[in-house]
Design an enzyme around this catalytic site. Structure first.
Site, PDB file in Angstrom:
ATOM      1  N   SER A 208     -20.019  45.912 173.572  1.00  0.00           N
ATOM      2  CA  SER A 208     -19.770  47.120 174.354  1.00  0.00           C
ATOM      3  C   SER A 208     -19.090  46.751 175.680  1.00  0.00           C
ATOM      4  CB  SER A 208     -21.080  47.885 174.556  1.00  0.00           C
ATOM      5  OG  SER A 208     -20.844  49.231 174.862  1.00  0.00           O
TER       6      SER A 208
ATOM      7  N   ASP B 178     -18.404  46.107 168.618  1.00  0.00           N
ATOM      8  CA  ASP B 178     -18.479  47.570 168.576  1.00  0.00           C
ATOM      9  C   ASP B 178     -17.985  48.279 169.835  1.00  0.00           C
ATOM     10  OD1 ASP B 178     -19.140  49.602 166.636  1.00  0.00           O
ATOM     11  OD2 ASP B 178     -20.614  50.302 168.082  1.00  0.00           O
TER      12      ASP B 178
ATOM     13  N   HIS C 122     -24.903  50.530 167.126  1.00  0.00           N
ATOM     14  CA  HIS C 122     -24.053  50.014 168.203  1.00  0.00           C
ATOM     15  C   HIS C 122     -24.537  48.677 168.737  1.00  0.00           C
ATOM     16  CE1 HIS C 122     -21.366  50.027 171.601  1.00  0.00           C
ATOM     17  NE2 HIS C 122     -22.340  50.149 172.473  1.00  0.00           N
TER      18      HIS C 122
END
Length: 305
Positions: free
Chosen positions: A116, A140, A281
């Site tokens: 992220s 992700d 995620h």
């Protein structure tokens, strides 16, 4: 209980030994401190960068499964690292701290794994200091993710910055699909919160208090300590375009990267490899063994998958 109290149980579940783990810190030129965890007895081979609102411990299970000397860094404003007074937690600004730290904490170019916000920071680091990075794994995230989906979930999650107990925050994290099992989420919440003098439990990272403005439009409300800067968009694409090291994008099947965002990434970073992995995620928490296997493959290949 200490920050390392959970490691033996995690290692036992995986059937692996507990490596030596130590917290290290580095004074930065502006007076702030950067903190990290060093795993294993050898020189780190892999450096891990967490996502927004997390900390170095999010990588514990993945690093245990990987079984390699590693470094997991608390990005500025998270974990035991200092907050920034200007609230600038964009990839380029965070990468500047890493340019200072990696030559001190490592002696070789690193495979940098970022999830992220950490993925955008990894790209920014590789663009600015290519000699420090031999390969990049981005977990992700792309600069083109739909801000109405993943980042919106983070905004909504951090509308609640404190609670009457850690259990309340565990329930909230699990309802948003953050973390793995309840046991894993309990560990994550313990390591990412503190108890205030009034007895309420709050997130100890700065991001919880500024998430909505930071992830919204790049102009913040007048009350903000400084203009909030977007962590997505063209600046991220420019960083990726400037990276000479091999890049692997790992897309979670239930994560933030949509089919459209994956296609845009493949078009704009055509030399990169894209892999899909079952999980949410925070793959380092929902699919740590599979992610460790992928990272090991990249590390051994030395040039992507």
């Amino acid at each position: 209980m200490t920050e390392f109290s959970f490691l033996s149980g995690q290692a036992r579940t995986l059937g692996v030994p507990v490596p030596a783990v130590a917290r290290v810190s580095l004074p930065l030129p502006d007076g702030r401190t950067l903190s990290a965890l060093r795993y294993g007895d050898g020189t780190p081979e892999v450096t891990f960068l967490h996502g927004a609102g997390l900390n170095a411990h999010t990588w514990d299970t993945t690093i245990l499964a990987l079984g390699r000397p590693a470094l997991a860094i608390d990005l500025a404003g998270h974990g035991d690292s200092s907050w920034r007074q200007d609230a600038d937690y964009t990839g380029g600004t965070l990468a500047a701290d890493l340019v200072e730290a990696l030559p001190v904490w490592t002696d070789r170019p690193q495979l940098v794994v970022g999830q992220s916000l950490g993925g955008l920071t990894a790209a920014a680091l590789a663009a600015r200091a290519p000699g420090l990075v031999r390969s990049v794994v981005i977990v992700d995230i792309t600069p083109g993710v739909d801000q109405s989906v993943g980042p919106a979930a983070l905004r909504e999650f951090y509308r609640v910055v404190d609670a009457g107990s850690r259990d309340e925050l565990v329930d909230r994290a699990m309802s948003f699909g953050f973390g793995g099992s309840r046991e894993d989420t309990v560990r994550g919440v313990f390591l990412n919160t503190r108890v205030r003098a009034d007895g309420r439990v709050e997130w100890k990272h700065h991001f919880a208090h500024i998430a909505a403005s930071l992830l919204d439009a790049p102009v913040a409300a007048p009350a903000s300590p400084a203009p909030a800067r977007s962590i997505l968009g063209e600046a991220g694409w420019a960083d990726l375009a400037a990276v000479s090291a091999p890049i692997t994008l790992v897309r979670a099947t239930q994560g933030f990267v949509s089919d459209e965002a994956e296609r845009e990434f493949a078009d704009r970073v055509p030399a990169a490899t894209v892999r899909r992995m079952e999980g949410r995620h925070n793959l380092q928490e929902t699919s740590p063994v599979a992610l460790a296997d992928l990272i090991r493959t990249v590390a051994d290949a030395g040039s992507g998958l």
